[in-house]
Design a protein around this motif. Structure first.
Motif, short mmCIF file in Angstrom:
data_model
loop_
_atom_site.label_atom_id
_atom_site.label_comp_id
_atom_site.label_asym_id
_atom_site.label_seq_id
_atom_site.Cartn_x
_atom_site.Cartn_y
_atom_site.Cartn_z
N SER A 66 1.20 -2.33 -0.52
CA SER A 66 0.86 -3.65 -1.07
C SER A 66 -0.57 -3.69 -1.58
O SER A 66 -0.94 -4.57 -2.35
CB SER A 66 1.06 -4.74 -0.01
N GLY A 67 -1.41 -2.74 -1.13
CA GLY A 67 -2.82 -2.75 -1.50
C GLY A 67 -3.69 -3.54 -0.55
O GLY A 67 -4.90 -3.63 -0.73
N ARG A 68 -3.08 -4.13 0.48
CA ARG A 68 -3.87 -4.92 1.44
C ARG A 68 -4.73 -4.04 2.34
O ARG A 68 -5.70 -4.49 2.92
CB ARG A 68 -2.94 -5.76 2.32
N SER A 69 -4.31 -2.77 2.50
CA SER A 69 -5.01 -1.83 3.36
C SER A 69 -5.03 -2.29 4.81
O SER A 69 -5.91 -1.91 5.58
CB SER A 69 -6.46 -1.60 2.88
N GLU A 70 -4.09 -3.13 5.17
CA GLU A 70 -3.99 -3.64 6.53
C GLU A 70 -2.53 -3.66 6.97
O GLU A 70 -1.62 -3.71 6.13
CB GLU A 70 -4.55 -5.07 6.62
N LEU A 71 -2.33 -3.63 8.28
CA LEU A 71 -0.99 -3.75 8.85
C LEU A 71 -0.96 -5.00 9.72
O LEU A 71 -1.93 -5.30 10.43
CB LEU A 71 -0.66 -2.53 9.72
N ASP A 72 0.16 -5.72 9.66
CA ASP A 72 0.32 -6.85 10.58
C ASP A 72 0.89 -6.32 11.90
O ASP A 72 1.11 -5.11 12.08
CB ASP A 72 1.20 -7.94 9.97
N VAL A 95 -1.40 4.56 3.25
CA VAL A 95 -1.96 3.24 2.97
C VAL A 95 -2.62 3.27 1.60
O VAL A 95 -3.48 4.12 1.34
CB VAL A 95 -2.99 2.81 4.04
N SER A 96 -2.23 2.37 0.71
CA SER A 96 -2.88 2.30 -0.60
C SER A 96 -4.18 1.53 -0.48
O SER A 96 -4.26 0.52 0.22
CB SER A 96 -1.96 1.64 -1.64
N TRP A 97 -5.21 2.04 -1.17
CA TRP A 97 -6.56 1.49 -1.08
C TRP A 97 -7.04 1.17 -2.48
O TRP A 97 -6.86 1.96 -3.39
CB TRP A 97 -7.48 2.52 -0.42
N SER A 98 -7.66 0.04 -2.67
CA SER A 98 -8.13 -0.37 -3.99
C SER A 98 -9.07 0.68 -4.58
O SER A 98 -10.01 1.12 -3.93
CB SER A 98 -8.85 -1.71 -3.91
N SER A 99 -8.78 1.06 -5.82
CA SER A 99 -9.62 2.05 -6.51
C SER A 99 -11.03 1.52 -6.72
O SER A 99 -11.97 2.30 -6.91
CB SER A 99 -9.01 2.39 -7.86
N ASN A 100 -11.20 0.20 -6.72
CA ASN A 100 -12.51 -0.39 -6.94
C ASN A 100 -13.30 -0.55 -5.65
O ASN A 100 -14.45 -0.92 -5.66
CB ASN A 100 -12.36 -1.78 -7.59
N ASP A 130 -5.03 3.22 -5.13
CA ASP A 130 -3.86 2.48 -5.58
C ASP A 130 -3.57 2.60 -7.07
O ASP A 130 -2.62 1.99 -7.57
CB ASP A 130 -3.94 1.01 -5.17
N ASP A 131 -4.36 3.42 -7.80
CA ASP A 131 -3.93 3.71 -9.17
C ASP A 131 -3.01 4.93 -9.19
O ASP A 131 -2.36 5.20 -10.20
CB ASP A 131 -5.12 3.89 -10.11
N TYR A 132 -2.96 5.68 -8.08
CA TYR A 132 -1.99 6.76 -7.85
C TYR A 132 -2.07 7.91 -8.87
O TYR A 132 -1.19 8.77 -8.89
CB TYR A 132 -0.55 6.22 -7.84
N GLN A 133 -3.10 7.94 -9.70
CA GLN A 133 -3.19 8.98 -10.71
C GLN A 133 -3.17 10.38 -10.07
O GLN A 133 -2.43 11.26 -10.51
CB GLN A 133 -4.47 8.82 -11.54
N GLU A 134 -3.97 10.56 -9.05
CA GLU A 134 -4.06 11.86 -8.41
C GLU A 134 -2.79 12.20 -7.65
O GLU A 134 -2.37 13.36 -7.60
CB GLU A 134 -5.27 11.89 -7.46
#
Length: 222
Positions: A66-72, A95-100, A130-134
């Motif tokens: 989801s890009g939240r980088s957190e788990l509930d 875990v997806s992490w914002s590229s910014n 989270d841009d997943y290019q790599e």
């Protein structure tokens, strides 16, 4: 201690908890460049060795895309229950992490879900930009991703999530589960091998039905 990996522009590898904390201290002391470079070199070597080892069909893996980088709490319980009931199997959380944003050891280590999961030596957290290019680079799905056609779909997030988890299975195999699956006992490796799940759906006309899902599956690499 729990392991952490990060996808960078040019390298991808594992940073264990000690390496992350060393990098954090180095930043305070003005030695960030050398610490990150050393950790990155070790990470790249570990990743290369793992990539060429043929993969792990015994691993259990989850994705938080989801890009939240957190788990509930429920998601944390899903990973924890898998690790607790399968102590001899590696458990990986992507875990997806914002590229910014930036990878902060303090932010990760202070998260409630991380404090729970770090108690399990068989758990590894893998952070992907989270841009997943790599992540898609040099794989059969690279052209699909780079074409960008999927971005015009009203279900682009769902499609991307599906492709990312299948790519993870392609790279190293293993048993995938959605983050709402709670393990109540050890997974039977002999029974749960090379399978996809069928979701029950009631069909009023025939009294049956069902659809193939990616909510949980197992694939051996190769």
């Amino acid at each position: 201690m729990i392991g952490v990996s990060r996808s960078f522009d040019v390298i991808r590898g594992a940073f264990d908890g000690a390496s992350l904390m060393a990098c954090s201290r180095a930043v305070d002391g003005g030695r960030a460049g050398r610490a990150v470079a050393a950790a990155a070199a070790a990470a790249a070597a570990a990743a290369a060795e793992e990539e060429h080892s043929g993969g792990r069909g015994d691993r259990i893996f989850f994705h938080e895309t989801s890009g939240r980088s957190e788990l509930d709490m429920r998601q944390t319980c899903a990973v924890e229950s898998a690790a607790k009931n399968n102590p001899k199997r590696p458990v990986e959380l992507f875990v997806s992490w914002s590229s910014n944003g930036s990878l902060s050891s303090n932010r990760i280590s202070s998260s409630p879900w991380f404090r729970v999961l770090q108690k399990y030596s068989n758990v590894r957290v893998i952070v992907i930009d989270d841009d997943y290019q790599e992540y898609f680079k040099s794989t059969p799905l690279q052209d699909w991703y780079q074409s960008g056609l999927w971005r015009s779909s009203p279900y682009r997030n769902e499609h991307l999530s599906d492709y990312v988890r299948m790519l993870s299975a392609f790279k190293r195999g293993g048993h995938y589960m959605d983050l709402d699956f709670i393990s109540v006992k050890a997974l039977d490796e002999k029974l749960l091998t090379n399978f996809f799940s069928l979701e029950d759906q009631y069909d009023g006309a025939s009294g049956g039905g069902g659809s193939l899902t990616q909510s949980t599956f197992h694939l051996e690499r190769g």
